[in-house]
Design an enzyme around this catalytic site. Structure first.
Site, PDB file in Angstrom:
ATOM      1  CE  LYS A  45      17.419  62.620  24.366  1.00  0.00           C
ATOM      2  NZ  LYS A  45      18.159  61.847  23.351  1.00  0.00           N
ATOM      3  CB  SER A 330      11.776  59.283  28.296  1.00  0.00           C
ATOM      4  OG  SER A 330      10.858  59.709  27.306  1.00  0.00           O
TER       5      SER A 330
END
Length: 437
Positions: A45, A330
């Protein structure tokens, strides 16, 4: 993506592309993990947050920023705030694990204010939008912005470069977890231009299949309710940016809760992947928990629920033999206090954990007879809650049983029936089951 890569180069790690011997052997492919769990904020992110904030004007920076996040995007924004000297307010759901909240504060320091509100990402996002409108602060969307998506898309650029450096064949299959869709939008757009024969699998948690629902409906829709367990991907409505990109690429969905199967393999379960295709599918949260435990126990990898989606989906896919496959791991922001729930969900998913309401005669030896006559040699009682009531012949007990193997359930139920005891099995998904566990 080239410009985005240049903007984030000084802050974002070029994360490891790690070949997994275990998974390669299990699925007959060359399987690589893109380890964004090793990113400086332990998720990808940072890429999107920093890319967006690096393009703000001086006036926008002075006005400060505001964002909403389930936790990972918030860490990226917090890190960027401190790195750029920008003040920010960050809204997270009340359900955000403490580990993520602590890391947000650590990354942002005095430059950020952390505000918990609502029960899911969408509630936090609504509060952030209101804040931005009332204060003039710049909103930094967690996924629904081309600048955010472009930052996340730098992952695909790195993967193609890393494969080339290894002398590996072209990328055949790219597997990406999906929440709001910023990451899949950026990666899919880049691969469509630079590696058009790569098949893309977008994988959502089954309890929050907002992308699949949008594809079926023909436009983004708001789901009435979602399972927030995979908090990093628990979004009620997919972003417009992701929907536009994936629908333009002809994405199809294999399954979605309550929706028909639109495409599947010849067995009706496994999904066949054609070169250049884009497939959207889902993983049950229980299967996701099993994968989290497998990654930890076999590979020493701490993956959060959303981070493990791209590995949990592997056994659903018809992967071409010997194909080069990359699963985007992720994020690794998992709170250790959640492992009890993760283990529980995994056992239930594998058919090893079951709950019963049993009426025991209120007389000496009743429990001993249950243990001797009902339980099998590999069965174990893991929960027993009993309240003895005066002036009653029977007393109800909640009994949790862990089996040695899933096939032992049938014989256990048969022995319960023969015992003469009143035994009611509590099934997952029912109100009683959710209340008692």
């Amino acid at each position: 993506m080239i410009a985005a890569a240049a903007r984030i180069e000084s802050v974002a790690e070029r994360t490891l592309l790690q070949r997994s011997e275990r998974l390669s052997a299990a699925f007959g492919v060359q399987l690589y993990l893109k380890r964004e769990d090793l990113q400086v904020v332990r998720s990808y992110k940072l890429r999107g947050a920093y890319n967006l904030m690096a393009q703000l004007s001086e006036a926008e920076k002075a006005a400060g920023v505001v964002t909403a996040s389930a936790g990972n995007h918030a860490q990226g924004v917090a890190y960027a705030c401190r790195a750029m000297g920008i003040k920010g307010r960050i809204y997270v759901p009340n359900t955000t694990p403490r580990q993520k909240r602590d890391r947000i504060r650590a990354h942002g320091g005095d430059f950020i204010e952390l505000i918990s509100t609502g029960d899911n990402y969408d509630a936090a996002a609504a509060a952030a939008h209101t804040d931005a409108e009332e204060t003039g602060a710049t909103l930094v969307p967690s996924f629904n912005d081309p600048r955010t998506a472009a930052g996340q898309g730098t992952i695909a650029k790195e993967i193609l470069e890393q494969l080339a450096e290894r002398g590996a064949p072209a990328l055949d299959v790219m597997i990406v977890p999906v929440g709001g869709g910023g990451c899949i939008a950026g990666i899919a757009a880049y691969l469509a231009e630079r590696s058009p024969d790569t098949a893309i699998v977008a994988v959502e948690p089954a309890g929050a299949a907002c992308l699949a629902s949008a594809l079926v409906a023909g436009a983004p829709v708001t789901l009435p309710a979602i399972d927030t367990f995979a908090d990093g991907a628990a979004v009620k409505r997919v972003g417009d940016v992701a929907y536009r990109v994936l629908s333009a690429l002809g994405a199809t969905t294999r399954t979605a809760p309550g929706l028909p199967i639109l495409s599947s393999g010849p067995d009706g379960h496994s999904a066949a992947l054609a070169p250049g295709s884009v497939l959207v599918t889902q993983v049950d949260e229980g299967a996701l928990c099993t994968t989290i435990l497998d990654l930890y126990q076999n590979d020493g990898i701490i993956a959060e629920p959303a981070g493990a989606l791209s590995v949990a989906v592997l056994d659903q896919l018809c992967l071409p033999a010997g194909a080069t496959v990359v699963s985007l791991l992720s994020g690794g922001n998992n709170d250790v206090s959640r492992y009890g729930e993760i283990l529980e969900r995994s056992l239930v998913h594998k058919g090893l954990k079951h709950y019963f309401l049993v009426d025991f005669p209120q007389e000496p030896g009743a429990l001993r007879r249950f243990l001797e006559q009902v339980l099998g040699p590999e069965d174990d009682i893991t929960v027993f809650e009993y309240i003895k009531r005066d002036n009653r012949e029977l007393g109800a007990a909640l009994v949790g049983v862990e089996l040695g193997k899933a096939a032992d359930l049938g014989p256990l139920v048969e022995r319960m029936d023969r015992s003469g005891l009143s035994c009611e099995r509590l099934r997952p998904g029912t109100p009683a089951y959710q209340y008692l566990t």
